[in-house]
Design an enzyme around this catalytic site. Structure first.
Site, PDB file in Angstrom:
ATOM      1  N   LYS A   1       0.847  -1.200   0.000  1.00 14.88           N
ATOM      2  CA  LYS A   1       0.000   0.000   0.000  1.00 14.88           C
ATOM      3  C   LYS A   1       0.885   1.254   0.000  1.00 14.88           C
ATOM      4  CE  LYS A   1      -3.686  -2.432   2.423  1.00 14.88           C
ATOM      5  NZ  LYS A   1      -4.240  -2.833   3.724  1.00 14.88           N
TER       6      LYS A   1
ATOM      7  N   ASP B   1     -10.307   3.523   5.657  1.00 13.71           N
ATOM      8  CA  ASP B   1     -10.727   2.125   5.515  1.00 13.71           C
ATOM      9  C   ASP B   1     -12.250   1.998   5.597  1.00 13.71           C
ATOM     10  OD1 ASP B   1      -8.736   0.333   4.901  1.00 13.71           O
ATOM     11  OD2 ASP B   1      -8.026   0.144   6.968  1.00 13.71           O
TER      12      ASP B   1
ATOM     13  N   GLN C   1      -3.510  -1.773  10.345  1.00 14.23           N
ATOM     14  CA  GLN C   1      -3.517  -3.098   9.714  1.00 14.23           C
ATOM     15  C   GLN C   1      -4.037  -4.132  10.717  1.00 14.23           C
ATOM     16  OE1 GLN C   1      -2.747  -3.700   6.412  1.00 14.23           O
ATOM     17  NE2 GLN C   1      -3.476  -5.774   6.802  1.00 14.23           N
TER      18      GLN C   1
END
Ligand code: NDP
Length: 291
Positions: free
Chosen positions: A53, A120, A97
């Site tokens: 990412k 997210d 994460q």
């Protein structure tokens, strides 16, 4: 029937070409979209996900920083770091994460992220906005799937989508998004491990979204002829099989020729998820510019 391959790599590259002008516009206004990626512990798969990412952000000239934290960091210390990033104007997006170590409450961490930086789309404020049909940050995987479907000009309206998997990351937001009138306008069935006679549902699907993590589970007996299959699952084969390292939820060899289109694994949904993280971060910076 020839099965069309829906390449996420092609769609993501087209998206990156298009998004460059938005990034340049922001940079002209001294706003470089920035992502803070928080990685707790040293799980190798999580490290690779975060690296991929961040590399993409760098290649687009966007700002990014990885917060690599020890696995024994306390919950309070982690919450303090999130609070400081919430206040830092260099960052328009915060990614934590998952999974986190067991001693840290996932929910507390997600709730601590400023909803306006929650790229997210996991914060309840953003999930709530999605559920009432007024989305701000849509979770990246479902958003990427809709973008891919749109790119290939697949008309979802009035179709029956069956989503298998109800996680807050993939399945549930997928079902909410696809049922919205302004997005998919589909009729959605959401299946999970409590569903009895799963194939009786999946065989009725015009679009099957398989998001369970069960490697190669969905074979030809689960799909309708002519349907579209979105294979979200990613399982690493250890050891690899004939140089195949990653497989999806769908037994792709068996459904080829029966379904009209399918996303490959790798190279299908995965690249779209990263692309939509970029999109959400750019969107967040644009919201700052326009505020
Ligand atoms: P979770 O483990 O959080 O959720 C899995 C879901 O599948 C659950 O809702 C579970 O049901 C359901 N399920 C499990 N077994 C069955 C079964 N036998 N029949 C029906 N449903 C079942 O996983 P995620 O949603 O996070 O991820 C799913 C997969 O997608 C994984 O392989 C993951 O690696 C991949 N993934 C891929 C991404 C990409 O970018 N391509 C992004 C995110 C994930 P229940 O709720 O009842 O337990």
């Amino acid at each position: 029937m020839e099965t069309k391959i829906l390449s996420g790599i092609t769609v993501a590259n087209s998206f990156y070409n298009d998004v460059l002008s938005r990034i340049t516009h922001l940079q002209k206004h001294e706003l470089n979209p920035g992502l803070a990626a928080i990685l707790v512990g040293d799980d190798p798969a999580s490290k690779i996900y975060v690296q991929n990412k961040v590399r993409k952000f760098q290649s687009l000239g966007m700002h990014s920083k990885v917060y690599q934290l020890e696995s024994n960091i306390s919950e309070n210390e982690l919450l303090d770091i999130i609070e400081s990033i919430n206040k830092d104007p260099k960052f328009h997006g915060i990614l934590v994460q998952l999974p986190l170590p067991k001693h840290i409450d996932n929910q507390k961490v997600i709730y601590a992220i400023d909803p306006k930086k929650d790229v997210d789309g996991f914060h309840p404020e953003n999930i709530g906005l999605l559920s009432v049909g007024n989305p701000r940050f849509i979770p990246c995987t479902p958003k990427g799937i809709m973008h891919l479907i749109d790119f290939y000009q697949i008309d979802l309206s009035g179709k029956h989508m069956v989503v298998v998997g109800r996680s807050n990351i993939v399945g549930r937001p997928m079902s909410m998004l696809a049922s919205l009138k302004s997005f998919g306008n589909t009729t959605v069935t959401l299946c999970h491990s409590g569903t009895k006679d799963l194939s009786s549902f999946t065989k009725e699907a015009d679009i099957l979204v398989a998001a369970t993590g069960m490697p190669e589970y969905f074979d030809e007996s689960f799909v309708k002829a002519g349907s579209i299959v979105i294979d979200v699952g990613i399982t690493r084969l250890d050891p690899p099989r004939n140089d195949i390292y990653l497989v999806g939820d769908v037994n792709q060899d068996t459904v080829m020729g029966k379904v009209s289109a399918i996303t490959p694994v790798p190279g299908g949904v995965g690249p779209m998820t990263i692309a939509m993280l970029v999109e959400n971060t750019v969107l967040s910076a644009e919201m700052v510019l326009n505020s």
